[in-house]
Design an enzyme around this catalytic site. Structure first.
Site, PDB file in Angstrom:
ATOM      1  N   CYS A 194      -1.031 -18.628   1.901  1.00  0.00           N
ATOM      2  CA  CYS A 194      -1.382 -17.842   0.718  1.00  0.00           C
ATOM      3  C   CYS A 194      -2.859 -18.018   0.345  1.00  0.00           C
ATOM      4  O   CYS A 194      -3.315 -19.141   0.129  1.00  0.00           O
ATOM      5  CB  CYS A 194      -0.495 -18.277  -0.456  1.00  0.00           C
ATOM      6  SG  CYS A 194      -0.961 -17.526  -2.028  1.00  0.00           S
ATOM      7  N   TYR A 227      -5.282  -5.976  -0.653  1.00  0.00           N
ATOM      8  CA  TYR A 227      -3.890  -5.671  -1.002  1.00  0.00           C
ATOM      9  C   TYR A 227      -3.762  -4.226  -1.491  1.00  0.00           C
ATOM     10  O   TYR A 227      -2.766  -3.559  -1.228  1.00  0.00           O
ATOM     11  CB  TYR A 227      -3.393  -6.631  -2.085  1.00  0.00           C
ATOM     12  CG  TYR A 227      -3.076  -8.011  -1.568  1.00  0.00           C
ATOM     13  CD1 TYR A 227      -1.796  -8.362  -1.159  1.00  0.00           C
ATOM     14  CD2 TYR A 227      -4.071  -8.982  -1.481  1.00  0.00           C
ATOM     15  CE1 TYR A 227      -1.498  -9.625  -0.682  1.00  0.00           C
ATOM     16  CE2 TYR A 227      -3.800 -10.251  -1.000  1.00  0.00           C
ATOM     17  CZ  TYR A 227      -2.513 -10.568  -0.602  1.00  0.00           C
ATOM     18  OH  TYR A 227      -2.230 -11.824  -0.122  1.00  0.00           O
ATOM     19  N   THR A 285       5.398 -18.013  -7.786  1.00  0.00           N
ATOM     20  CA  THR A 285       4.167 -17.963  -7.021  1.00  0.00           C
ATOM     21  C   THR A 285       3.584 -19.343  -6.741  1.00  0.00           C
ATOM     22  O   THR A 285       3.877 -20.315  -7.422  1.00  0.00           O
ATOM     23  CB  THR A 285       3.109 -17.138  -7.773  1.00  0.00           C
ATOM     24  OG1 THR A 285       2.856 -17.738  -9.053  1.00  0.00           O
ATOM     25  CG2 THR A 285       3.574 -15.699  -7.986  1.00  0.00           C
ATOM     26  N   VAL A 286       2.744 -19.382  -5.715  1.00  0.00           N
ATOM     27  CA  VAL A 286       1.912 -20.544  -5.413  1.00  0.00           C
ATOM     28  C   VAL A 286       0.460 -20.106  -5.584  1.00  0.00           C
ATOM     29  O   VAL A 286       0.150 -18.928  -5.398  1.00  0.00           O
ATOM     30  CB  VAL A 286       2.150 -21.062  -3.977  1.00  0.00           C
ATOM     31  CG1 VAL A 286       3.501 -21.723  -3.858  1.00  0.00           C
ATOM     32  CG2 VAL A 286       2.008 -19.959  -2.933  1.00  0.00           C
ATOM     33  N   TRP A 331       9.538 -19.249  -2.719  1.00  0.00           N
ATOM     34  CA  TRP A 331       8.994 -20.059  -1.642  1.00  0.00           C
ATOM     35  C   TRP A 331       9.917 -21.256  -1.423  1.00  0.00           C
ATOM     36  O   TRP A 331      10.539 -21.757  -2.360  1.00  0.00           O
ATOM     37  CB  TRP A 331       7.602 -20.570  -2.016  1.00  0.00           C
ATOM     38  CG  TRP A 331       6.546 -19.516  -2.087  1.00  0.00           C
ATOM     39  CD1 TRP A 331       6.189 -18.799  -3.188  1.00  0.00           C
ATOM     40  CD2 TRP A 331       5.712 -19.058  -1.022  1.00  0.00           C
ATOM     41  NE1 TRP A 331       5.169 -17.926  -2.870  1.00  0.00           N
ATOM     42  CE2 TRP A 331       4.855 -18.061  -1.548  1.00  0.00           C
ATOM     43  CE3 TRP A 331       5.583 -19.407   0.328  1.00  0.00           C
ATOM     44  CZ2 TRP A 331       3.897 -17.412  -0.780  1.00  0.00           C
ATOM     45  CZ3 TRP A 331       4.630 -18.762   1.096  1.00  0.00           C
ATOM     46  CH2 TRP A 331       3.805 -17.779   0.552  1.00  0.00           C
TER      47      TRP A 331
END
Length: 337
Positions: free
Chosen positions: A57, A188, A124-125, A90
């Site tokens: 990521c 993105y 999220t990370v 995740w």
């Protein structure tokens, strides 16, 4: 991927939403901060928090670079998720038994749920987790790295660089905003465009910004001048993924990074600097994008290339002068596996 409606697709582990023809990123983070004054109830304290990341990521990659550059490894432990995940969370696939050895959980969502039961937004990370409670403190990735620089100074290594110089903060905010909007997010915006028109607009915006960066870096070694700063960290994590993923997978294909001489040399300069290239895992990067984004790559075939040996070739940026670490020194501690 989860589908909330015909108009909106939710990529819950990345905070990406495609609404109509255009993509937007969910920037509603858990905004608690870990600070010296513990204003939000979370004091700076060595050994108390665990930084959970994924090598794949780009947003999490920032935090691993800054943690290493500042020498915070002993103060802040790190948990590493695998490169792929399911539609919600995740997971710690790389650890023995698929469980993080410190937090004792198999899925990062468990730490989010400790903070907010049935947390409704993206899992999220990076995420900073309070080890005693097992709850996420924050997933506000832009603030996490700034706080590493400004709030964790007691635990910086000797010779740690000043990644967020006070005299440069106003100008850096302008640069960071454009890099985030047009480059970090721009790739993105191309990749998840829902129409030809939105893709064409995104493509134009991205390469206009890359040309601006190319011009800016033609006469100075780093984004803010003679030394590495937070701004370089933020740009690097997109550039290092460009040829491996964004050029083909996200259709950002006017040219490769390796075909833009100034940006390519700049990226190699950073890659060869301790703290940058030694935190990159190209195989996990490719596996994440090409396996997880089934809508873009339904076969889930992972490309063999590109050849990454070029990242180690001479870049020649020393001719511009500068001191990468300013008055400080490079980290000498081996990078985390």
């Amino acid at each position: 991927m989860d589908t909330n409606s015909d108009a909106q697709t939710d990529f819950g582990t990345q905070g990406i939403y495609v609404t109509g023809d255009e993509y937007t990123r969910d920037t509603n983070y858990i905004e608690s901060r870990i600070t010296g004054d513990a204003a939000d109830g979370y004091p700076v304290e060595a050994g108390r928090y665990r930084l959970v990341v994924a090598r794949a990521c780009p947003w999490a990659h920032r935090s691993t670079i800054v943690r290493r550059l500042l020498g915070l490894e002993d103060a802040i432990s790190i948990g590493v998720c695998g490169p792929t995940h399911d539609v919600r969370s995740w997971t710690f696939d790389l650890d023995e038994g698929g469980v993080d050895p410190v937090l004792g959980i198999a899925r990062l969502q468990d730490a989010y749920f400790k903070r907010t039961p049935n947390y409704p937004r993206g899992i999220t990370v990076p995420a900073m987790v309070d080890v005693p409670s097992g709850a996420v403190v924050t997933n506000n990735f832009p603030q996490i790295t700034l706080d590493f620089s400004t709030e964790w100074t007691e635990f910086h290594r000797e010779g740690a660089p000043d990644l967020y110089p006070e005299a440069l903060r106003e100008e850096m905010a302008i640069v960071n905003k454009r890099v985030f909007t047009e480059v970090n997010n721009g790739v993105y915006r191309c990749g998840f465009a829902g129409s030809q028109e939105s893709y064409d607009a995104a493509y134009e915006r991205l390469f206009t910004a890359l040309d601006w960066l190319d011009e800016r870096l033609a006469t100075q070694r780093f984004l803010m001048g003679d030394t590495i700063t937070e701004a370089d960290v933020r740009l690097f994590t997109t550039l290092v993924r460009f040829d491996a993923v964004y050029h083909g997978h996200f259709k950002c294909n006017r040219n490769k990074l390796s075909e833009m001489p100034v940006l390519w040399a700049y990226a190699r300069d950073l890659f060869q600097t301790p703290g940058f290239g030694d935190t990159v895992n190209f195989e996990q990067i490719k596996e994440h994008y090409y396996v997880v984004h089934e809508d873009l790559n339904p076969t889930r075939i992972i490309p063999t290339g590109p050849d990454t040996s070029g990242w180690s070739t001479a870049h020649g940026r020393e001719s511009l002068g500068g001191r990468p670490f300013g008055s400080g020194t490079a980290p000498t501690r081996p990078a985390d596996d």
